[in-house]
Design a protein around this motif. Structure first.
Motif, mmCIF file in Angstrom:
data_model
loop_
_atom_site.group_PDB
_atom_site.id
_atom_site.type_symbol
_atom_site.label_atom_id
_atom_site.label_comp_id
_atom_site.label_asym_id
_atom_site.label_seq_id
_atom_site.Cartn_x
_atom_site.Cartn_y
_atom_site.Cartn_z
ATOM 1 N N GLU A 40 0.831 -1.207 0.000
ATOM 2 C CA GLU A 40 0.000 0.000 0.000
ATOM 3 C C GLU A 40 0.866 1.257 0.000
ATOM 4 N N HIS A 55 2.428 6.256 -6.958
ATOM 5 C CA HIS A 55 1.171 6.634 -7.613
ATOM 6 C C HIS A 55 0.772 5.585 -8.651
ATOM 7 N N GLU A 68 1.166 4.113 -3.014
ATOM 8 C CA GLU A 68 0.969 5.530 -2.732
ATOM 9 C C GLU A 68 2.211 6.331 -3.132
#
Length: 101
Positions: A47, A54, A51
């Motif tokens: 995760e 992107h 992030e």
């Protein structure tokens, strides 16, 4: 004559509850920002990598399948990514944009 017992209105009790509340907030902040270290290396979760780069989880899986990014399989569903390896991959694949003059 003052009382010798504590109540919820006692200044000492109020101070203790304030300190407990501050400790709780500090622990919650630490837990939210926790990144596991193994030796000197800091590892990111899938995760966090998504992030950071992107990208979607599916794209991350494709990068893993093609061995384009380093990763460590801890268990069947737990995969960690070395932060330095991710940065190194970004640096290695960096292509400056060309601006027409």
């Amino acid at each position: 004559m003052g009382s010798d017992y504590l109540t919820m209105e006692s200044e000492e009790v109020k101070n203790i509850f304030t300190a407990i509340d501050q400790a709780r907030k500090t622990l919650q902040l630490a837990a939210a920002n926790y990144r596991p270290f193994i030796g000197p290396e800091c590892y990111l979760t899938g995760e966090e990598v998504c992030e950071y780069l992107h990208i979607s989880p599916r794209t991350l899986q494709t990068l893993r399948d093609r061995r384009q990014i380093p990763f460590t399989v801890v268990s069947e569903r737990n995969i960690l990514y070395p932060e330095s390896g991710i940065r190194e991959t970004l640096t290695k694949n960096y292509r400056p944009t060309c601006h027409p003059q």
